[in-house]
Write a protein that holds these residues in place. Structure first.
Motif, PDB file in Angstrom:
ATOM      1  N   GLU A  83       9.311  -4.440   1.246  1.00 15.81           N
ATOM      2  CA  GLU A  83       7.856  -4.282   1.170  1.00 15.81           C
ATOM      3  C   GLU A  83       7.084  -5.380   1.892  1.00 15.81           C
ATOM      4  O   GLU A  83       6.019  -5.136   2.436  1.00 15.81           O
ATOM      5  N   ASP A  86       6.056  -5.482   6.480  1.00 19.60           N
ATOM      6  CA  ASP A  86       5.285  -4.572   7.325  1.00 19.60           C
ATOM      7  C   ASP A  86       4.898  -5.219   8.655  1.00 19.60           C
ATOM      8  O   ASP A  86       4.968  -4.580   9.706  1.00 19.60           O
ATOM      9  N   ILE A 154      10.631  -1.000   2.155  1.00 19.51           N
ATOM     10  CA  ILE A 154       9.422  -0.482   2.781  1.00 19.51           C
ATOM     11  C   ILE A 154       9.745   0.955   3.209  1.00 19.51           C
ATOM     12  O   ILE A 154      10.878   1.258   3.560  1.00 19.51           O
ATOM     13  N   ARG A 163       4.796   1.779  -0.006  1.00 18.56           N
ATOM     14  CA  ARG A 163       5.640   1.143  -1.015  1.00 18.56           C
ATOM     15  C   ARG A 163       5.997   2.187  -2.062  1.00 18.56           C
ATOM     16  O   ARG A 163       5.221   3.099  -2.324  1.00 18.56           O
TER      17      ARG A 163
END
Length: 166
Positions: A83, A86, A154, A163
């Motif tokens: 997560e 990104d 992710i 998420r």
């Protein structure tokens, strides 16, 4: 209920990209040191293939300028991104510039490079290359694995990083 299917004659890269984007996928970084330089790319087409022998695969565009460098490496590091990655995904996917800007990595003695803070590291070696249209399917033999179960993945869905709701 969806509308009528688009006929094969009307398929375009844009319509296919939109359709394929409806399938959520994880994202991995594939990285190695080649001639003393870190090389890497991001892929959302990663699939576990076999437990015996331990095989995984990813797909890479034939136009990639990074893949010809990576394929020379004896070992590749696969990092299943989490997560918090990104921005790392965007950096690794960039066509130009430093693909590791702001991305913390760890290198092993064999040349594989791993992104820190990810859920899984797979040290791997190329087993097979299979031409597939405008991509190449890269089958990798897993040599070693490290799992961090506390990192949530992710998810790439409809061109957005998402998420999991847990």
């Amino acid at each position: 209920m969806p509308g009528p299917l688009t006929s094969t004659s009307k398929l375009t890269p844009t319509s296919l990209r939109e359709a394929f984007g409806h399938f959520p996928s994880g994202v991995v970084a594939i990285a190695a040191e080649v001639d003393g330089v870190r090389e890497g790319l991001a892929a959302s087409t990663f699939v576990p293939v076999s437990l015996d022998p331990p095989l995984v695969l990813f797909c890479v565009q034939n136009t990639s300028t990074t893949w010809p460098k990576l394929r020379r490496a004896p070992l590749l590091g696969i990092s299943v991104l989490g997560e918090a990655h990104d921005e790392a995904v965007r950096t690794l996917a960039a066509k130009t510039g430093d693909r590791f800007a702001g991305v913390e990595t760890v290198s092993n003695g064999g040349g594989a490079v791993f992104v820190k803070g990810t859920s899984v590291w797979l040290e791997s070696a190329i087993e097979q290359l299979i031409p597939a249209g405008d991509h190449t399917i890269v089958v990798l033999r897993v040599c070693a694995v490290k799992v961090n179960p506390n990192v949530a993945p992710i998810v790439f869905h409809r061109s957005i990083f998402r998420r999991l709701n847990t």
